[in-house]
Design an enzyme around this catalytic site. Sequence first.
Site, PDB file in Angstrom:
ATOM      1  N   LYS A  99      28.462  30.880  28.492  1.00  0.00           N
ATOM      2  CA  LYS A  99      28.912  29.713  29.558  1.00  0.00           C
ATOM      3  C   LYS A  99      28.476  28.222  28.897  1.00  0.00           C
ATOM      4  CE  LYS A  99      31.635  32.020  33.238  1.00  0.00           C
ATOM      5  NZ  LYS A  99      32.566  32.346  34.646  1.00  0.00           N
TER       6      LYS A  99
ATOM      7  N   ASN B  81      39.433  36.635  48.484  1.00  0.00           N
ATOM      8  CA  ASN B  81      38.636  37.612  47.746  1.00  0.00           C
ATOM      9  C   ASN B  81      37.833  37.633  48.878  1.00  0.00           C
ATOM     10  OD1 ASN B  81      35.986  35.378  47.311  1.00  0.00           O
ATOM     11  ND2 ASN B  81      38.105  34.911  45.236  1.00  0.00           N
TER      12      ASN B  81
ATOM     13  N   ASP C 293      40.270  34.623  38.480  1.00  0.00           N
ATOM     14  CA  ASP C 293      40.600  34.392  37.559  1.00  0.00           C
ATOM     15  C   ASP C 293      41.074  34.632  37.039  1.00  0.00           C
ATOM     16  OD1 ASP C 293      37.314  34.403  36.736  1.00  0.00           O
ATOM     17  OD2 ASP C 293      37.509  36.984  36.891  1.00  0.00           O
TER      18      ASP C 293
ATOM     19  N   ASP D 128      39.143  28.606  33.185  1.00  0.00           N
ATOM     20  CA  ASP D 128      37.610  28.660  33.751  1.00  0.00           C
ATOM     21  C   ASP D 128      36.556  27.266  33.884  1.00  0.00           C
ATOM     22  OD1 ASP D 128      34.838  29.202  33.879  1.00  0.00           O
ATOM     23  OD2 ASP D 128      34.961  30.656  32.942  1.00  0.00           O
TER      24      ASP D 128
ATOM     25  N   LYS E 107      59.798  34.367  51.537  1.00  0.00           N
ATOM     26  CA  LYS E 107      59.186  35.358  51.505  1.00  0.00           C
ATOM     27  C   LYS E 107      60.125  36.874  51.189  1.00  0.00           C
ATOM     28  CE  LYS E 107      57.246  38.443  55.696  1.00  0.00           C
ATOM     29  NZ  LYS E 107      57.762  38.472  56.509  1.00  0.00           N
TER      30      LYS E 107
END
Length: 407
Positions: free
Chosen positions: A351, A218, A287, A316, A297
Amino acid sequence: MKSLFLKKLNYLTNKNILLAVTGGIAAYKSAEIVRKLKKEGSNVRVVMTKSSQEFITPLTLQALSGNPVKIELLDPKSEEAMGHIELSRWADVMLIAPCTANTVAKLASGEGDDLLSTVTLAYEGTLILAPAMNQVMWRDARTQKNIKKLKKEGTIICGPASGEQACGEVGPGRMVEPEEILKNLSLIFDTEKLSGKKVLITAGPTQEPIDPVRYISNRSSGKMGFSLAEAALEAGAKVVLISGPVSLDCPKNVHLVKIKTAEEMLKSVMHHVKDSDIFISTAAVADYRPKFPKESKIKKLRTKKSISLEMNETTDILREVSNLKEKPFVVGFAAETDNLLKNSQEKLRKKKLDLVVGNDVSSEEIGFDSDYNEVLLITNEEEIFVKKCSKTILSRKIIKFISNKLK
Ligand code: CTP
């Protein structure tokens, strides 16, 4: 007791203090504030409103501070040397003393029609106000609403004191004594806030391999976690920073653990969390990860127009830490595009966090790769809005907030 106070005052040495004086009878006390600050070795610059000059002359404050006093917003001479933007960048802390009801109202509504209000708008650091006004004006619902708003935005309100007023009335509204103001200022620079504490921070993205040359990741830059590590270090803590791949220099004296995958981050966190007092989870942990990463590959097959990737949920990490029997003070980050407050509060609850830092990632100017951020600090008791500022300043504010909570 006396020695403790003297020790705290040392924190003001070499600090850049911007004192703004507004038009109240207590303005004469600003001379004493400047004198005391100079005695502590602070660098002092003074901004005065027009009406404050009815109570004390710029010349007095200029002589005491050793610097020219700023009065006009659009003064060609001073804009050349140190204009309002430079002043706001120069200050380590900005103090408004005395601060009238009118200035309180202007600050709360974000006006910028004179030098003081403009400098305040351009200023990102800690703002401290010492209100001074008639007791009825202080008690007025509009003033109280303004004060509440400023407090919520992180402004420190020092006073007012109660007692006999210049107008002959008795009640709250008197400016607190210069000594008390200096004590409050020195607390801002208390660099020992986290001495003896261990802070564990996660940062950056994780990379989840698809095959030896490809991965899922990300856009996290790691900037928030790295600058929090620096702020925690500044506050005297021992810092362990567990980071995914980023292109940032690690602050000296921070113990950096480099990882790539969510699994590696989990292992490292569970190892280091045992003796940690604070856990701050800024990492953008994947996630999901590819269920069957290939050892060789993956070749492109002309016969296949589309392929799919089976993914498994990752653990998590934040939740794992919150569920520990002996857990540190746990801080999570909530990156949201909608309903920032509601979604962040839900994360706090689900959480089992002590603090959640909620930020709106829909804006390009703040969040992910930016040097700036604007957040909500949310606990079970309160929500504090921290307006857009550099990640360095925000980190100091977050660390200060956490250390106050620990007390
Ligand atoms: N986090 C973590 N481990 C994960 C996923 C998230 O430690 N596997 C932490 C992040 O570091 C952050 C917090 O959890 O402090 C919030 O992450 P976020 O991805 O926003 O929350 P989610 O629970 O995944 O909710 P959603 O993606 O639906 O917003």
